[in-house]
Design an enzyme around this catalytic site. Structure first.
Site, PDB file in Angstrom:
ATOM      1  N   LYS A  20       0.808  -0.944   3.887  1.00 20.99           N
ATOM      2  CA  LYS A  20       1.703  -2.180   3.349  1.00 20.99           C
ATOM      3  C   LYS A  20       2.688  -1.343   2.329  1.00 20.99           C
ATOM      4  O   LYS A  20       2.409  -0.514   1.654  1.00 20.99           O
ATOM      5  CB  LYS A  20       0.774  -3.053   2.444  1.00 20.99           C
ATOM      6  CG  LYS A  20       1.634  -4.220   1.770  1.00 20.99           C
ATOM      7  CD  LYS A  20       0.649  -5.294   1.487  1.00 20.99           C
ATOM      8  CE  LYS A  20       1.374  -6.335   0.585  1.00 20.99           C
ATOM      9  NZ  LYS A  20       2.535  -6.978   1.309  1.00 20.99           N
ATOM     10  N   HIS A  61      -4.859  -4.312   0.122  1.00 16.67           N
ATOM     11  CA  HIS A  61      -4.273  -4.425   1.450  1.00 16.67           C
ATOM     12  C   HIS A  61      -4.491  -3.001   2.449  1.00 16.67           C
ATOM     13  O   HIS A  61      -4.708  -2.087   1.616  1.00 16.67           O
ATOM     14  CB  HIS A  61      -2.794  -4.637   1.325  1.00 16.67           C
ATOM     15  CG  HIS A  61      -2.581  -6.145   1.146  1.00 16.67           C
ATOM     16  ND1 HIS A  61      -2.682  -6.594  -0.132  1.00 16.67           N
ATOM     17  CD2 HIS A  61      -2.203  -7.072   1.999  1.00 16.67           C
ATOM     18  CE1 HIS A  61      -2.431  -7.827   0.095  1.00 16.67           C
ATOM     19  NE2 HIS A  61      -2.156  -8.342   1.144  1.00 16.67           N
TER      20      HIS A  61
END
Ligand code: NAD
Length: 258
Positions: A155, A151
């Protein structure tokens, strides 16, 4: 028209939800809440022009929330509170926030007495990915299983809710195993599931489940390169939950009829 409010309306997902709601003729954006960008127009923040819905501070949610459905993409701590406030006010829920602890889930289950779709991933592809993993786990139950997720650098939680859901599904099929989230030093593999998180740049979300045997492996991968994959699913969930009368926590499986 289904009246929609958004918590986390100034965030990456929240802005996209605002845009999708504004552009959908069955939906009306009536309120937008966040703790930043308070007073700014939610439509302008979302890049769709002025819609005369200002961002209201989230501390006023309990006092002001008045919509058919609340869509929440915030943080785990904030979402638990937002879920309980919405439920108290009889407002249905679509929650995409991830990173809930067991304690959070206990609170959510205690207070969520309205119809709610709560899913760590609203993309249609990921929901099919979970089903394919379920089938693969049945057929390759004696193979070693490892999960890799990637990600963007912003995040907050790890491993991703999507990866943890994949692990949950695999354990439902092959039985409970220890989840290992890192290996270092002397650590021979036992009957465990390894889950590893890569963070960097602007990666929207990628997941691979490996089923590794002697002499072969199978990799099942899902890649999202646009948050629209999640937003589109969340909008489907808003329309679906607006017709549900029985209180309870539903998933995207219910929305998609899988
Ligand atoms: P983000 O940090 O860009 O946005 C979160 C927003 O929530 C921020 O604007 C923040 O100010 C706001 N916020 C914080 N506390 C709040 C409160 N008490 N009330 C209202 N707003 C508050 O994050 P993001 O990338 O939009 O992701 C948000 C969440 O959604 C994360 O948990 C992420 O993992 C999850 N997510 C889920 C899916 C899915 O399909 N389910 C997809 C993408 C992201």
């Amino acid at each position: 028209m289904i009246k929609v409010a958004v918590t986390g309306a100034a965030g990456r997902m929240g802005r996209l939800i605002v845009k999708n709601v504004v552009e959908d003729e069955e939906l009306e954006l009536v309120q937008a809440f966040d703790v930043v960008n308070v007073g700014k127009d939610a439509g302008e923040l979302a890049g769709v022009g002025k819609i005369h819905v200002p961002i209201t501070h989230a501390s006023e949610l309990e006092l002001k929330l008045s919509s058919d459905v609340l869509v929440d993409f915030t943080t785990a701590e904030a979402a638990v509170n937002n879920i309980c406030v919405a439920a108290k006010k009889g407002v249905k829920l679509v929650v995409g926030t991830t990173g809930f602890t067991e304690e959070h889930w206990k609170k959510i289950k205690d207070c969520c007495r309205v119809p709610a779709v709560i899913s760590p991933n609203f993309s249609v592809g990921v929901n099919v990915f979970w089903e394919i993993i379920r089938v693969a786990a049945k057929m390759l139950s004696n193979y070693d299983v490892e999960v890799l997720e990637m990600h963007h650098r912003f995040k907050k939680d790890a491993p991703s809710g999507t990866a943890l859901k994949a692990v949950e599904i695999i354990k439902e099929v092959i039985g409970d195993r220890e989840t290992v989230t890192g290996r270092s030093g002397i650590c021979p593999r036992s009957d465990e599931i390894g889950v590893f998180a890569i963070r960097g740049g602007d990666v929207v979300g990628e997941h691979t489940v490996f089923f590794i045997g002697m002499g072969e492996r199978m990799e099942i991968t899902h890649r999202a390169w646009s948050r629209q994959a999640f937003a589109g699913g969340a909008i489907k969930a808003v329309k679906w939950i607006s017709k549900v009368e029985d209180p309870g926590i539903y998933g995207m499986r219910d929305v998609l009829g899988i």
